[in-house]
Design a protein around this motif. Structure first.
Motif, mmCIF file in Angstrom:
data_model
loop_
_atom_site.group_PDB
_atom_site.id
_atom_site.type_symbol
_atom_site.label_atom_id
_atom_site.label_comp_id
_atom_site.label_asym_id
_atom_site.label_seq_id
_atom_site.Cartn_x
_atom_site.Cartn_y
_atom_site.Cartn_z
ATOM 1 N N ALA A 217 9.862 15.898 19.166
ATOM 2 C CA ALA A 217 8.581 16.320 18.972
ATOM 3 C C ALA A 217 8.170 16.614 20.483
ATOM 4 O O ALA A 217 7.100 17.490 20.521
ATOM 5 N N ALA A 218 8.102 15.676 21.438
ATOM 6 C CA ALA A 218 7.243 15.838 22.615
ATOM 7 C C ALA A 218 7.736 17.167 23.283
ATOM 8 O O ALA A 218 6.712 17.879 23.581
ATOM 9 N N THR A 219 9.042 17.345 23.385
ATOM 10 C CA THR A 219 9.421 18.554 24.203
ATOM 11 C C THR A 219 8.971 19.872 23.390
ATOM 12 O O THR A 219 8.576 20.908 23.782
ATOM 13 N N THR A 220 9.069 19.988 21.989
ATOM 14 C CA THR A 220 8.785 21.106 21.303
ATOM 15 C C THR A 220 7.197 21.097 21.370
ATOM 16 O O THR A 220 6.718 22.381 21.896
ATOM 17 N N LEU A 221 6.422 20.420 21.458
ATOM 18 C CA LEU A 221 5.184 20.748 21.597
ATOM 19 C C LEU A 221 4.778 20.976 23.244
ATOM 20 O O LEU A 221 4.000 21.807 23.323
ATOM 21 N N ALA A 222 5.489 20.331 24.132
ATOM 22 C CA ALA A 222 5.285 20.644 25.354
ATOM 23 C C ALA A 222 5.598 22.111 25.612
ATOM 24 O O ALA A 222 4.937 22.871 26.497
ATOM 25 N N PHE A 223 6.606 22.880 25.006
ATOM 26 C CA PHE A 223 7.172 23.936 25.283
ATOM 27 C C PHE A 223 6.273 24.881 24.652
ATOM 28 O O PHE A 223 6.288 26.248 24.843
ATOM 29 N N VAL A 224 5.503 24.781 23.618
ATOM 30 C CA VAL A 224 4.667 25.564 23.358
ATOM 31 C C VAL A 224 3.760 26.104 24.493
ATOM 32 O O VAL A 224 3.294 27.302 24.714
ATOM 33 N N GLY A 225 3.152 25.035 25.336
ATOM 34 C CA GLY A 225 2.636 25.457 26.488
ATOM 35 C C GLY A 225 3.199 26.240 27.695
ATOM 36 O O GLY A 225 2.990 27.167 28.340
ATOM 37 N N ILE A 226 4.557 25.587 27.859
ATOM 38 C CA ILE A 226 5.604 26.308 28.761
ATOM 39 C C ILE A 226 5.881 27.781 28.574
ATOM 40 O O ILE A 226 6.004 28.555 29.385
ATOM 41 N N GLY A 227 5.974 28.267 27.044
ATOM 42 C CA GLY A 227 6.251 29.624 26.742
ATOM 43 C C GLY A 227 4.961 30.278 27.118
ATOM 44 O O GLY A 227 5.186 31.494 27.319
ATOM 45 N N ALA A 228 3.728 29.578 27.199
ATOM 46 C CA ALA A 228 2.493 30.576 27.529
ATOM 47 C C ALA A 228 2.495 30.731 28.937
ATOM 48 O O ALA A 228 1.430 31.265 29.330
ATOM 49 N N LEU A 344 14.870 24.591 19.061
ATOM 50 C CA LEU A 344 13.449 24.183 18.773
ATOM 51 C C LEU A 344 12.501 24.521 20.153
ATOM 52 O O LEU A 344 11.567 24.901 19.669
ATOM 53 N N LYS A 345 13.255 24.173 21.311
ATOM 54 C CA LYS A 345 12.524 24.521 22.403
ATOM 55 C C LYS A 345 12.110 26.060 22.767
ATOM 56 O O LYS A 345 11.000 26.245 23.098
ATOM 57 N N VAL A 346 13.378 26.544 22.226
ATOM 58 C CA VAL A 346 13.286 28.306 22.798
ATOM 59 C C VAL A 346 12.105 28.646 21.709
ATOM 60 O O VAL A 346 11.325 29.596 21.897
ATOM 61 N N THR A 347 11.988 28.182 20.449
ATOM 62 C CA THR A 347 11.382 28.712 19.373
ATOM 63 C C THR A 347 9.917 28.357 19.774
ATOM 64 O O THR A 347 8.950 29.301 19.628
ATOM 65 N N ALA A 348 9.620 27.330 20.259
ATOM 66 C CA ALA A 348 8.265 26.731 20.457
ATOM 67 C C ALA A 348 7.704 27.535 21.711
ATOM 68 O O ALA A 348 6.370 27.905 21.894
ATOM 69 N N ALA A 349 8.697 28.041 22.729
ATOM 70 C CA ALA A 349 8.165 28.825 23.759
ATOM 71 C C ALA A 349 7.896 30.163 23.209
ATOM 72 O O ALA A 349 6.765 30.634 23.769
ATOM 73 N N LEU A 374 -1.672 20.281 26.265
ATOM 74 C CA LEU A 374 -0.220 20.122 25.457
ATOM 75 C C LEU A 374 0.688 19.152 26.258
ATOM 76 O O LEU A 374 1.313 18.558 25.669
ATOM 77 N N GLN A 375 0.950 19.217 27.443
ATOM 78 C CA GLN A 375 1.827 18.426 28.251
ATOM 79 C C GLN A 375 1.312 16.955 28.103
ATOM 80 O O GLN A 375 2.094 15.999 27.895
ATOM 81 N N LEU A 376 -0.052 16.804 28.397
ATOM 82 C CA LEU A 376 -0.438 15.392 28.198
ATOM 83 C C LEU A 376 -0.533 14.882 26.661
ATOM 84 O O LEU A 376 -0.166 13.583 26.402
ATOM 85 N N ALA A 377 -0.855 15.819 25.805
ATOM 86 C CA ALA A 377 -0.663 15.504 24.203
ATOM 87 C C ALA A 377 0.760 14.928 23.995
ATOM 88 O O ALA A 377 1.145 14.165 23.246
ATOM 89 N N ALA A 378 1.896 15.766 24.631
ATOM 90 C CA ALA A 378 3.385 15.485 24.372
ATOM 91 C C ALA A 378 3.785 13.992 24.788
ATOM 92 O O ALA A 378 4.299 13.412 24.345
ATOM 93 N N VAL A 379 2.903 13.441 25.694
ATOM 94 C CA VAL A 379 2.995 12.276 26.232
ATOM 95 C C VAL A 379 2.627 11.162 25.261
ATOM 96 O O VAL A 379 3.385 10.341 24.801
ATOM 97 N N VAL A 380 1.446 11.453 24.502
ATOM 98 C CA VAL A 380 1.132 10.515 23.516
ATOM 99 C C VAL A 380 1.949 10.706 22.312
ATOM 100 O O VAL A 380 2.202 9.546 21.710
#
Length: 420
Positions: A217-228, A344-349, A374-380
């Motif tokens: 869950a955390a890395t998928t959320l974070a990679f939405v940001g990394i993809g951008a 999941l990470k590729v799709t999120a990116a 998004l990175q900080l939210a992934a920590v939470v």
């Protein structure tokens, strides 16, 4: 570490080919058709199958009695697709090109998570395996640094066709090296009556095992940001008066990520232990804080420094992710967990890239702050999903000493027989 050095070479070669496809397809389409849109459509077809093919590929890898043939076959199909696209893009009908891209992209999860799932069979559990995953993570980052640079250089010296050929040769090298690795039957050690893994087993494991659920869950959320981040870097550089410096910012991020992975590998070599879940949260938090600083950078050099620092923090995240998957994935679905997590990470990116395209009119600093959030939210999210730390198991008490049975003196009368 049986064959681990050959594994690293195979992983680096395969991931070099994978990382270079994004820029190579766009350059090739632009060169032959005059429009990058065709390349974008082909790239989408290449990336889209990842999340759909990941559980199927993982299930097949877990069930096959000939893992060598399966992994090498996936790399060969991947390589053939790259070589075929180098000929067809801009020349063949678009539906044909899209079909080839979908076929090649379906092998993508085996180049990323599928290869990483082999580390557990090559390196025994313990500090050595933790270090091995750090080096495995470094191959991703090294490919991310070198592949776009090599593709751009070859394309600038000649054309994008030879650049695609370089990627195809790298994929072929990965297939040859993978054929030389030692493999074990993934079904070994299971009882004949044990259920065979299905394509849904990986999803079930990601949901039921809280450590896997938390990191996914955390890395998928974070990679939405990394993809951008790539598009945002271009927009940020333009706003700072250097329109061509977007690539330099992303190179700084990639070099930082590689440095972070290598430093962590050396730390593991020194025998220092760390909790991978805590490491993941520190990596996500550090990346977010560094990007907050980038959002307010007044010059490109300061922004590049912030991107490099964000990369240093992001590098250990992949190592922590790989370790968590290896430690908590059930043996029967380990390959599925690795391939599905990568998908999941590729799709999120890809989703992040699409979202930033819709928001491209916003101030670049605001976009960077959104990625940082998004990175900080992934920590939470990770902290909430992981729950409280599990206490270490208390050592079992030593068994109480049993006193020996008393022995009657020789001259003592014997007990009477027991009554009915």
């Amino acid at each position: 570490m049986r064959g681990f050095k050959r594994y690293l070479a195979a992983a680096l070669a395969g991931r070099f080919a994978s990382e270079g496809m994004g820029i190579a397809l766009v350059l090739l389409a632009l060169e032959r058709t005059g429009s990058a849109a065709n390349g974008a459509f082909v790239l989408t077809a290449w990336l889209a199958p990842h999340v759909l093919a990941a559980p199927l590929a993982g299930a097949a890898a877990a069930r096959t009695p000939r893992p060598r043939l399966f992994h090498v076959g996936a790399l060969v199909c991947f390589t053939l697709a790259v070589a075929t696209l180098s000929v067809l893009v801009g020349r063949a009908p678009v539906p044909v090109v899209i079909a080839v891209a979908v076929a090649g992209g379906s092998c993508g999860p085996m180049v990323t998570g599928g290869l990483s799932s082999l580390v557990a069979s090559l390196v025994p559990a313990g500090a050595g395996r933790d270090q091995a995953y750090a080096w495995d993570a470094a191959t991703y980052n090294a490919a991310g640094v070198t592949a776009p640079a090599v593709v751009g250089l070859v394309a600038s010296l000649g054309s994008a066709g030879p650049a695609m050929a370089v990627l195809a040769c790298s994929g072929a090298l990965a297939a040859v090296l993978a054929a030389l690795l030692p493999y074990e039957d993934p079904r070994a050690g299971r009882r004949d009556a044990a259920p065979r893994p299905t394509a849904g087993g990986g999803f079930a494991a990601l949901w039921r095992v809280r450590e896997l659920r938390a990191i996914s869950a955390a890395t998928t959320l974070a990679f939405v940001g990394i993809g951008a981040l790539s598009t945002t870097a271009v927009l940020l550089a333009r706003s700072l008066g250097a329109p061509g410096a977007g690539g330099a910012l992303m190179t700084a991020f990639a070099v930082g990520a590689l440095s972070g992975s290598v430093l962590l590998a050396r730390r593991r070599a020194s025998g220092r232990a760390d909790d991978p879940g805590l490491l993941a949260r520190w990596a996500l938090g550090g990346t977010g804080v560094a990007l907050v600083a980038v959002a307010f950078a007044p010059t490109v050099p300061l922004a590049a420094a912030g991107f490099a620092l964000a990369g240093v923090c992001d590098g250990p995240l992949l190592t922590a992710t790989l370790r968590i998957r290896a430690e908590h994935a059930p043996d029967a679905v380990r390959a599925q967990v690795f391939t599905l997590g990568a998908g999941l990470k590729v799709t999120a990116a890809a989703a992040g890239a699409a979202l930033v395209g819709l928001a491209a009119g916003r101030p670049p600093g605001m976009l960077v702050l959104g990625i940082a959030a998004l990175q900080l939210a992934a920590v939470v999210v990770h902290r909430a999903a992981a729950g409280p730390a599990r206490p270490a198991a208390a050592p079992l008490p030593a068994p109480a000493a049993v006193p020996p049975a008393p022995v009657a003196p020789r001259d003592a009368p014997q007990d009477a027989p027991a009554g009915p």
